[in-house]
Design a protein around this motif. Sequence first.
Motif, PDB file in Angstrom:
ATOM      1  N   UNK A 385       0.804  -1.218   0.000  1.00 33.34           N
ATOM      2  CA  UNK A 385       0.000   0.000   0.000  1.00 33.34           C
ATOM      3  C   UNK A 385       0.836   1.266   0.000  1.00 33.34           C
ATOM      4  N   UNK A 386       1.786   1.352   0.940  1.00 30.01           N
ATOM      5  CA  UNK A 386       2.507   2.610   1.138  1.00 30.01           C
ATOM      6  C   UNK A 386       3.216   3.094  -0.131  1.00 30.01           C
ATOM      7  N   UNK A 387       4.035   2.265  -0.808  1.00 27.89           N
ATOM      8  CA  UNK A 387       4.700   2.766  -2.016  1.00 27.89           C
ATOM      9  C   UNK A 387       3.718   3.147  -3.116  1.00 27.89           C
ATOM     10  N   UNK A 388       2.665   2.336  -3.292  1.00 29.82           N
ATOM     11  CA  UNK A 388       1.713   2.594  -4.371  1.00 29.82           C
ATOM     12  C   UNK A 388       0.950   3.896  -4.146  1.00 29.82           C
ATOM     13  N   UNK A 389       0.435   4.107  -2.926  1.00 32.51           N
ATOM     14  CA  UNK A 389      -0.350   5.313  -2.666  1.00 32.51           C
ATOM     15  C   UNK A 389       0.512   6.567  -2.708  1.00 32.51           C
ATOM     16  N   UNK A 390       1.730   6.486  -2.179  1.00 30.42           N
ATOM     17  CA  UNK A 390       2.612   7.652  -2.238  1.00 30.42           C
ATOM     18  C   UNK A 390       2.939   8.014  -3.684  1.00 30.42           C
ATOM     19  N   UNK A 391       3.230   6.985  -4.485  1.00 30.46           N
ATOM     20  CA  UNK A 391       3.525   7.238  -5.901  1.00 30.46           C
ATOM     21  C   UNK A 391       2.307   7.800  -6.620  1.00 30.46           C
ATOM     22  N   UNK A 392       1.125   7.275  -6.324  1.00 30.62           N
ATOM     23  CA  UNK A 392      -0.101   7.741  -6.963  1.00 30.62           C
ATOM     24  C   UNK A 392      -0.385   9.215  -6.650  1.00 30.62           C
ATOM     25  N   UNK A 393      -0.020   9.665  -5.435  1.00 29.11           N
ATOM     26  CA  UNK A 393      -0.342  11.034  -5.036  1.00 29.11           C
ATOM     27  C   UNK A 393       0.389  12.074  -5.875  1.00 29.11           C
ATOM     28  N   UNK A 394       1.526  11.692  -6.486  1.00 29.85           N
ATOM     29  CA  UNK A 394       2.301  12.642  -7.283  1.00 29.85           C
ATOM     30  C   UNK A 394       1.929  12.616  -8.763  1.00 29.85           C
ATOM     31  N   UNK A 395       1.041  11.713  -9.147  1.00 27.40           N
ATOM     32  CA  UNK A 395       0.721  11.551 -10.556  1.00 27.40           C
ATOM     33  C   UNK A 395       0.126  12.835 -11.138  1.00 27.40           C
ATOM     34  N   UNK A 396       0.749  13.351 -12.203  1.00 27.45           N
ATOM     35  CA  UNK A 396       0.237  14.527 -12.898  1.00 27.45           C
ATOM     36  C   UNK A 396       0.637  15.854 -12.292  1.00 27.45           C
TER      37      UNK A 396
END
Length: 499
Positions: A385-396
């Motif tokens: 969860x942690x790596x995926x959600x952190x990475x998703x938050x920066x998308x765009x």
Amino acid sequence: MTTAQTAAPTDDRRIDPHLRNLAIVVVLGAIMTVLDSTIVNVALSRLGEDFGSSLSTIQWVVTGYTLALSMAIPLTGWSVVRFGARTMWLVSLGLFIGGSLLCGLAWSVPSLIAFRVVQGLGGGMLMPIGQTMLVREAGPDRMGRVMSVVSVPAMLAPVLGPLLGGVIVDHLSWRWMFFVNVPFCAVALLAAVRMLPRDTERSADARLDVLGMLLISPGLAALVYGLSQAGNGASLTGARFLTSVIAGAVLVAAFVAHAVHKGDGALIDVRKLTTRAFTLATGGFFLYSAAVFGVMILIPLFAGIVRGDSALDAGWLLAPLGLGAMATMLVSGRLADRFGGRWIAATGVLTVLAGTLALTTLGPDTGRAVIMGATLVVGFGHGMIAPALLAMSYQGLPREAMPAATTGANVLIRVGSSFGTALTAVVLQLAIRDEIPGASGNLREAAAQHTARTPELLANAFGETFWWTAAVLLIALIPVLAFPRRNKTAPATTQEVTG
């Protein structure tokens, strides 16, 4: 722009030596600061005995650090823009080392609390500064793997902190809980001096938003303090809790209104953080943090109160969580980079939910192997969860929004973990009163009744609380599943614009 430059994001997915060195520096610097959030908890009784102080007073050794940590986070974005990430990293790490040394030399409770505040001011900025440096360097194609690295300290702290603190308290002076930071962080400081590139992205014209700072820093501290009081068993109708939470919420809301009006000059430019991706990812992380911190609080409490385990034995029950997270973390980061983070994060939440549901069945005679097995499952999901959600938050997000994004995300995670601790404590208190009529909700008072059914009734109360935690996890799935599909052409476009 040349074709080679345009294609760079697609061709450069591997972790190059420069990014690897940067990741090493960030982990070395951040891990002890995060560990210090939990390492002192097991030594409060010893500190109270040595200084002849009450528990309510000595508790400020933990509270002072937490509040300073919270107040420092909002200053990160501005300080990075004004002075540069490398400079602020070195300053923050120096503050933490100096505070650690002074804590080990403390001669009284007030001096120890004051030096813990110094520690917290340095430690609070290290994690978001480290994230900013890594996000800038990684680019969109390597974000998942980079966030895997950033997540290491946060994952290990709740597991290793109590264990390390227990070993030091049992075999050494409590002062070594602080002295141990000095050589470790000195190595991190030397590595930073050698490996971090000179600051090239800074602006001498960046002016501090003084009004914003006077709103958000004390507001966040008041909110975290009030929630921590609820987590420590304070009444929800008590003046201390209500005053802190209401004042904190009002100040934070006033800051948001001020930041929207001020725009680019705000301490945190919230207008840049209103993308659907950032809102859903950080919203999901807020809810998930609340749930998983609840699990991390409940397991050692159950072991100590219902099973009668020592603090060190109770701490060992959380060890599988760290092992499980480490096992899946690096793989999940790579998968998030390749396929997007939505389904990785959703699978992680469901895995944590499965482990939590297993914990709802705990009884007084449940073996340690069963508890550790369920904790291991939670760890497997946590690492996804942690790596995926952190990475998703920066998308765009554009490059210039990265400092504000890291600051905003860290603020939400900090409040989310405090909210989860408070919610868990309150639900557990209510469950105890429901299971044991006339009980005050205080765990140790309820356990001290010594009736034949007390352990079973307490276990039932813990089971009900784990069910509430599972419900929060289900709610966290909603923003995760609503996350937009990744536009495969976006990384190249973003790189071209910022690059």
